[in-house]
Motif scaffolding. Structure first.
Motif, short mmCIF file in Angstrom:
data_model
loop_
_atom_site.label_atom_id
_atom_site.label_comp_id
_atom_site.label_asym_id
_atom_site.label_seq_id
_atom_site.Cartn_x
_atom_site.Cartn_y
_atom_site.Cartn_z
N LEU A 45 -42.37 -4.98 -48.64
CA LEU A 45 -43.65 -5.35 -47.51
C LEU A 45 -43.88 -5.50 -46.78
O LEU A 45 -43.73 -4.97 -45.53
N PHE A 46 -42.50 -6.15 -46.00
CA PHE A 46 -41.68 -6.03 -44.53
C PHE A 46 -40.88 -4.87 -44.18
O PHE A 46 -41.25 -4.38 -42.71
N VAL A 47 -41.05 -3.91 -45.30
CA VAL A 47 -40.00 -2.83 -44.36
C VAL A 47 -41.50 -1.98 -44.42
O VAL A 47 -41.66 -1.41 -43.26
N VAL A 48 -42.92 -2.04 -44.73
CA VAL A 48 -43.87 -1.96 -44.44
C VAL A 48 -44.11 -2.02 -43.44
O VAL A 48 -44.41 -1.64 -42.18
N PHE A 49 -44.23 -3.54 -43.28
CA PHE A 49 -44.63 -4.05 -41.73
C PHE A 49 -43.34 -3.65 -40.29
O PHE A 49 -44.11 -3.18 -39.53
N MET A 50 -42.14 -3.19 -40.74
CA MET A 50 -41.07 -3.05 -39.40
C MET A 50 -41.22 -0.65 -38.72
O MET A 50 -42.31 -0.70 -37.88
N VAL A 51 -42.20 -0.43 -40.70
CA VAL A 51 -42.60 0.78 -39.68
C VAL A 51 -44.12 0.85 -39.23
O VAL A 51 -44.52 1.64 -38.13
N ILE A 52 -44.82 0.12 -39.66
CA ILE A 52 -45.96 -0.86 -38.34
C ILE A 52 -45.83 -0.97 -37.35
O ILE A 52 -46.01 0.20 -36.53
N PHE A 124 -39.11 -15.25 -42.46
CA PHE A 124 -39.30 -15.58 -41.67
C PHE A 124 -38.88 -15.58 -39.82
O PHE A 124 -39.69 -14.92 -39.05
N ALA A 125 -37.47 -15.43 -40.79
CA ALA A 125 -36.76 -14.28 -39.34
C ALA A 125 -37.45 -13.06 -39.19
O ALA A 125 -38.12 -12.80 -37.42
N MET A 126 -37.41 -12.36 -39.74
CA MET A 126 -38.31 -10.62 -39.42
C MET A 126 -40.00 -11.08 -39.25
O MET A 126 -40.10 -9.95 -38.40
N ALA A 127 -40.64 -12.04 -39.92
CA ALA A 127 -41.18 -12.41 -38.99
C ALA A 127 -41.50 -12.69 -37.74
O ALA A 127 -42.94 -12.40 -36.63
N VAL A 128 -40.72 -13.21 -36.96
CA VAL A 128 -40.56 -13.93 -35.79
C VAL A 128 -40.29 -12.29 -34.72
O VAL A 128 -40.83 -12.07 -34.02
N ALA A 129 -39.59 -11.67 -35.45
CA ALA A 129 -39.13 -9.88 -34.67
C ALA A 129 -40.78 -9.16 -34.68
O ALA A 129 -40.92 -8.63 -33.51
N LEU A 130 -41.39 -9.58 -35.44
CA LEU A 130 -42.64 -8.26 -36.03
C LEU A 130 -43.53 -9.24 -34.41
O LEU A 130 -44.41 -9.06 -34.41
N LEU A 131 -43.40 -10.35 -34.32
CA LEU A 131 -44.60 -11.52 -33.50
C LEU A 131 -44.45 -10.91 -32.12
O LEU A 131 -45.40 -10.67 -31.71
N ALA A 132 -43.04 -10.58 -31.85
CA ALA A 132 -42.61 -10.09 -30.53
C ALA A 132 -42.87 -8.54 -30.33
O ALA A 132 -43.81 -8.24 -29.31
N VAL A 133 -43.41 -7.45 -31.43
CA VAL A 133 -44.14 -6.16 -32.10
C VAL A 133 -45.20 -6.27 -31.12
O VAL A 133 -46.48 -5.77 -30.27
N TRP A 140 -49.84 -11.67 -40.11
CA TRP A 140 -49.68 -11.08 -41.03
C TRP A 140 -48.57 -11.62 -42.28
O TRP A 140 -48.35 -11.77 -43.45
N ALA A 141 -47.71 -10.96 -40.71
CA ALA A 141 -45.50 -11.39 -41.47
C ALA A 141 -45.76 -12.96 -41.90
O ALA A 141 -45.21 -13.00 -42.36
N PHE A 142 -45.96 -13.67 -41.17
CA PHE A 142 -45.66 -15.00 -41.37
C PHE A 142 -46.76 -15.73 -42.76
O PHE A 142 -46.19 -16.74 -43.62
N VAL A 143 -47.44 -15.18 -42.57
CA VAL A 143 -48.92 -15.56 -43.82
C VAL A 143 -47.60 -15.21 -44.91
O VAL A 143 -47.94 -15.39 -46.08
N ALA A 144 -47.01 -13.54 -44.66
CA ALA A 144 -46.63 -13.30 -45.66
C ALA A 144 -45.20 -14.20 -46.52
O ALA A 144 -45.27 -13.92 -47.57
#
Length: 209
Positions: A45-52, A124-133, A140-144
């Motif tokens: 799911l986080f791969v999908v988040f990365m694409v978004i 959680f590390a990826m969620a932090v990085a996604l939050l910067a975007v 949503w990433a933190f919830v996941a």
């Protein structure tokens, strides 16, 4: 001295909570399949988040794109650091301490240590990085990520404290890695945005001379 002697037995920390969670899993068969599937492949799911995040960043500035591109590298860095921590602490898996517990995931090998949870740390590390975007995407990433942490205890793979520590480690390392990569990559993204990679890095119309 064998690894069994060196391994940490953390069952006295929250072993009873672990057992309670596995009993809850046994009593909720309707959740077994979705939780098991998500626990195993939910990182996808986080791969999908990365694409978004990448698609969103194309409409922003170079710094945002640098943050988006940093996400997979943040995941790799965090995993490597956390795996080193796991080897040093050498906490035995709870399924080895509680062999009669209800398990939805096969018990890992004795040398596949438990603390902190790799799955939890990475997401959680990826969620932090996604939050910067994007703040919304990051939330949503933190919830996941939180659901991933719960699922790792639910399937019997980790103690609760493995997951809580994983969340903390993931946030700290994820933040530091994101800030470092974003700062160092932004000039490069700016430079490449005026070349052949422009359609990949930005959706802005080229400046006319």
């Amino acid at each position: 001295m064998t690894s069994d002697i060196l391994s940490l037995d953390a069952s006295n920390i929250d072993g009873s909570w672990y057992v309670d969670m596995t009993r809850f899993a046994k009593d909720t068969p309707g959740l077994n399949t979705p939780m098991t599937v998500y626990s195993g492949v939910g990182v996808g799911l986080f791969v999908v988040f990365m694409v978004i995040a990448w698609w969103f960043a194309r409409r922003r500035d170079a710094s945002t794109m640098a943050a988006a591109l940093a996400v997979p590298f943040v995941a790799i860095i965090t995993y490597i650091v956390n795996d080193g921590v796991k080897q040093i602490i050498s906490e035995r898996r709870p399924c080895l301490r509680f062999p009669t517990a209800f398990l939805l995931e096969k018990c890992a090998a004795p040398n596949d240590y438990s603390f902190p949870s790799n799955h939890t740390v990475v997401v959680f590390a990826m969620a932090v990085a996604l939050l910067a975007v994007s703040r919304r995407l990051g939330i949503w990433a933190f919830v996941a990520a939180a659901v991933m942490g719960v699922s790792r205890v639910y399937v019997g793979a980790h103690y609760p404290h493995d997951v809580l520590a994983g969340a903390v480690v993931g946030v700290v390392i994820g933040y530091l890695a994101t800030m470092l990569l974003r700062r160092t990559a932004t000039p490069l993204v700016t430079k490449l945005s005026s070349g052949p990679l422009r359609p990949v890095l930005t959706a802005a119309a080229p400046a006319r001379g």
